[in-house]
Design an enzyme around this catalytic site. Structure first.
Site, mmCIF file in Angstrom:
data_model
loop_
_atom_site.group_PDB
_atom_site.id
_atom_site.type_symbol
_atom_site.label_atom_id
_atom_site.label_comp_id
_atom_site.label_asym_id
_atom_site.label_seq_id
_atom_site.Cartn_x
_atom_site.Cartn_y
_atom_site.Cartn_z
ATOM 1 C CE LYS A 186 -0.409 -0.092 5.066
ATOM 2 N NZ LYS A 186 -1.323 -0.120 6.210
ATOM 3 N NE ARG A 190 -6.095 0.966 12.449
ATOM 4 C CZ ARG A 190 -5.020 0.725 11.718
ATOM 5 N NH1 ARG A 190 -4.169 1.696 11.448
ATOM 6 N NH2 ARG A 190 -4.778 -0.480 11.234
ATOM 7 C CE1 TYR A 215 13.467 32.449 0.070
ATOM 8 C CE2 TYR A 215 13.500 30.036 0.035
ATOM 9 C CZ TYR A 215 13.262 31.246 -0.597
ATOM 10 O OH TYR A 215 12.828 31.259 -1.898
ATOM 11 C CG MET A 232 9.069 23.870 -2.916
ATOM 12 S SD MET A 232 7.841 24.826 -3.821
ATOM 13 C CE MET A 232 6.858 25.478 -2.476
#
Length: 800
Positions: A477, A570, A695, A744
């Site tokens: 998954k 769950r 930054y 980023m």
């Protein structure tokens, strides 16, 4: 060899005399190319039994068998020998085969670098010798005898590698290989758990060299050198970069390497100046000198060496293609291995091979390319693109669709179209077919996540070895924990896991569309997706009465899996719902494939009492459902941590997740990190004291420093919290901390004192630094790091 003589070699008993002869041996029914001339060794392992495939092999044409138990099938005109242990019999046959050849053998062992030293040495010596070498990383108790069986009269030098994982293994390999020259690459932490301490591991590995005339090691690897000197005295030859006391001295000035050996000095230009690749190259050059091949003679071949990964890699190509990149060498045995791996890829029906001239085969072109054509037909290759004058002149021997080019340049200039196919690129190093791979690759920026299939298999077997008759479901998954679900699922299908587990129906549908045929369980199906389950033969987890009623209303006949709530809170059926559940199942004749639960803290010893309570609740629920249904569905409860810690509760099946990917939550197994997250340096900057970086000016040069900018950032999954020195990366095998904030798309690192250059590889995580260190920095778990790697990061898949 007569069958009676063969029985004596393998210490066996002839059950049925054979009339045929064999040229090849096999232990895997899936890899046989010439069945009529293959001797098959049927091995009974903990998870697979070769005896189950005997009828299939007989039907395919195999007529010679080594078995571990009497065969009850009717096999006329077949030779069958009974032995106590087929692996031992194969080793005995390999030992006999080894004695038939008196040419020199080089044996390579160590913790790292064995395969690349073997490959580079073969490349540098191919103009002086007809070399046979271990295919890929065939260095185990099984791989070494298979490698030895590749030795033939046409060769005059063999290079074989030996790998061990526990004490007591090297004695067997040493008796098989019997090297004349040995190379001990280095010693490191790999497989430490199989030995009492590091010194005992050195002792075990050094057993390989008892037959050697010369043994090569690096002077700076003190523990290795001292052990070899004490055991083998003057036969141990150490080399160094500037250290006194070594027999062989190298001196590096820029990329000029001077070598002083027995008073003779050679100076050559080399492509590596630092790190493990330099060490690997110097091991290779030391061996060349011992073989009396001067460095000046191999300098041209050295210039062709690149800092490339010596591995076969699966990559995404343009136009919905896959590329199987094996562009660094080309020989018959390597082609056979690559075609076997091509066979395992079910993502695309059409298969194309780009193949250069096969050099130094020792065969005539007619004999050689007839064999190649037979291999291509056997493996169902649809199209051949030949590159080079010799294969072009031999094109009449090929019966499939074919195109030929005199050179790689001509191929690139007239590149055929590729669409929705898998393309194997197999070439001798001097053809430079990596240029073709670069053109055909799907374009990404220079950051990649490589999944190492040999390590996946190591981890799979580590868990399988804990099981007996228990089935194994593997979770793929979340894009196989970020690694690529199609590719990993296909690999797992080939290695015969029993089930795959996914989270959502679209994941299962995609697997079916990409050739996956084994059972797939969907762990968290959306109700609106249930109508698709019948179409794609997917099996849903059902966790509530409402969901079950909706499922049966659809008239779908696929089996289901019942989730029992035992304390995770769950999803799942509560105890009070079981009577209604049983009635609904019986009324609608629903097939229940399995009943399962999930432990909340299987990895935590302090929560063992709670885990036992969960298992007691589950056992009671399972028994109630079974009594009501009248049959016993598959029963399972354990995840990766539970498999290791709770053997008494393996039941009928276990579910392997994060453990396969190199993280053992129980911290009891030696699993290997299967992923390498890597990028390259975009630019180097030299900063004066006081300069700021990034930054917010959060990075400050406390003194004059050198930084490197990397094309990776938090948009790629390299989290912002890794900045400001929170983690280190690996450059030239040395740690470099991040500096300033992670951007980023970019990250800055401090490479002061490291001879880094633009374009150098940078390891973000892998064996070092380990992903657990990154997870700790981010106050999270490795699962989250793995599954956060952005889709824009290129995925590659390698067979190391």
């Amino acid at each position: 060899m007569e069958f009676e003589a063969l029985s004596r070699v393998v210490s066996g008993k002839v059950l049925q005399p054979g009339t045929g002869t064999f040229q090849f041996v096999a232990t895997d029914s899936r890899t046989i190319q010439h069945p009529e001339s293959t001797l098959f060794f049927a091995h009974s392992g903990p998870n697979h039994d070769g005896h189950e495939y005997l009828q299939e092999l007989y039907d395919s044409g195999v007529r010679s068998f080594i078995v571990e138990r009497p065969v009850e099938l009717n096999f006329p005109e077949v030779g069958i020998i009974l032995v106590d242990e087929s692996l031992k019999a194969l080793q005995q046959l390999a030992a006999y085969h080894r004695q038939q050849y008196q040419y020199q053998v080089i044996g390579v062992t160590g913790s790292n670098g064995k395969t690349i030293v073997k490959e580079w040495l073969a490349m540098l010596l191919e103009t002086h010798y007809q070399v046979v070498k271990s295919p890929k990383s065939y260095n185990s108790q099984l791989g070494v005898p298979l490698s030895i069986m590749e030795m033939a009269e046409r060769h005059d030098l063999a290079i074989l590698e030996a790998g061990i994982s526990m004490a007591g293994e090297m004695e067997t390999l040493a008796a098989l290989i019997q090297p004349d020259i040995g190379i001990f690459t280095n010693i490191g932490p790999a497989h430490d758990s199989g030995f009492t301490d590091r010194q005992s591991k050195i002792q075990e590995k050094s057993l390989l060299f008892s037959s050697c005339k010369w043994i090569i090691c690096r002077y700076e690897h003190t523990a290795v050198r001292e052990k070899l000197k004490s055991q083998y005295a003057d036969r141990a030859i150490s080399w160094s970069l500037g250290k006194q006391g070594a027999e062989l001295h190298f001196k590096l000035t820029g990329n000029l390497l001077s070598c002083n050996w027995k008073g003779r000095v050679n100076t050559i230009r080399i492509p590596f100046t630092d790190g493990p690749q330099l060490e690997n190259l110097l091991h290779v050059l030391a061996a060349c000198l011992l073989l009396e091949v001067s460095l000046s003679e191999v300098e041209m071949a050295i210039s062709r060496l690149r800092n490339i990964e010596m591995r076969l890699a699966l990559k995404k190509g343009a136009n919905d293609c896959y590329l199987l990149d094996d562009s660094y060498n080309n020989d018959l045995s390597g082609l056979n291995v690559a075609l076997n791996i091509l066979d395992q890829q079910r993502q695309k029906a059409n298969k194309t091979l780009i193949l250069s001239d096969i050099q130094q085969s020792g065969l005539s072109d007619e004999a050689l390319y007839h064999q190649v054509n037979d291999l291509l037909e056997k493996h169902g290759v649809n199209r051949l693109i030949g590159v080079g004058p010799r294969i072009s002149e031999s094109q009449s021997f090929f019966k499939i669709h074919k195109t030929f080019f005199a050179s790689t340049k001509e191929l690139i200039n007239e590149l055929p179209a590729f669409q929705n196919e898998i393309v194997l690129v197999k070439g001798a190093r001097n053809f430079g077919l990596e240029r073709v791979v670069s053109i055909l690759e799907e374009k990404h920026h220079g950051t990649s996540l490589t999944i190492h299939f040999e390590k996946v298999l190591h981890n799979l077997n580590a868990y399988r070895n804990l099981l007996s008759e228990t089935k194994l479901m593997v979770m793929v998954k979340a894009h196989a924990y970020g690694g690529g679900s199609y590719e990993l699922a296909n690999f797992l299908q080939y290695h015969q896991v029993d089930y795959l587990g996914v989270a959502y129906v679209n994941e299962g549908v995609d697997l079916r569309k990409n050739g996956l045929e084994i059972p797939i369980m969907v762990m968290n199906p959306e109700w609106e997706s249930l109508p698709m389950f019948g179409t794609y033969q997917l099996e849903p987890e059902i966790y509530s009465l409402e969901m079950l009623r909706y499922f049966v209303s659809l008239g779908i006949t696929v089996p289901i899996h019942l989730k029992i709530e035992t304390g995770m809170n769950r999803l799942g059926f509560e105890q009070a719902e079981l009577a209604s559940l049983i009635a609904l199942l019986l009324e609608n004749k629903v097939k229940v494939q399995s009943i399962f639960t999930h432990l909340a803290a299987a990895e935590d010893p302090s929560e063992d009492d709670f885990s036992r309570e969960q298992l007691q609740i589950f056992n009671a629920a399972y028994e109630q459902i079974v009594e009501g249904l009248g049959y016993e569905p598959i029963k399972h409860a354990l995840n990766s941590a539970g498999i290791a810690r709770w053997p008494e509760f393996h039941f009928d099946m276990v579910r392997l997740g994060i453990g396969l990917y190199g993280i053992d939550p129980s911290e009891t197994l030696e699993v290997l990190p299967v992923s390498t997250f890597k990028t390259q340096i975009s630019q180097i900057k030299h900063l004066m004291q006081g300069a700021t970086i990034g930054y917010g000016r959060m990075g400050i040069a406390e003194s004059d420093m050198t930084i490197a900018t990397l094309p990776v950032g938090y948009a790629d999954g390299y989290r912002r919290s890794f900045g400001r020195g929170g983690v280190t990366v690996l450059v030239k095998d040395r740690e470099a901390p991040t500096i300033g904030n992670i951007c980023m798309d970019m990250t800055m690192i401090d490479v002061t004192g490291i001879p880094a250059q633009q374009g150098d590889d940078v390891i973000l995580f892998g064996e070092r630094p380990h992903i657990t260190a990154l997870a700790k920095c981010a106050d999270t778990i490795p699962y989250e790091i793995l599954t956060s790697i952005s889709p824009r990061v290129k995925r590659e898949y390698s067979w190391d």
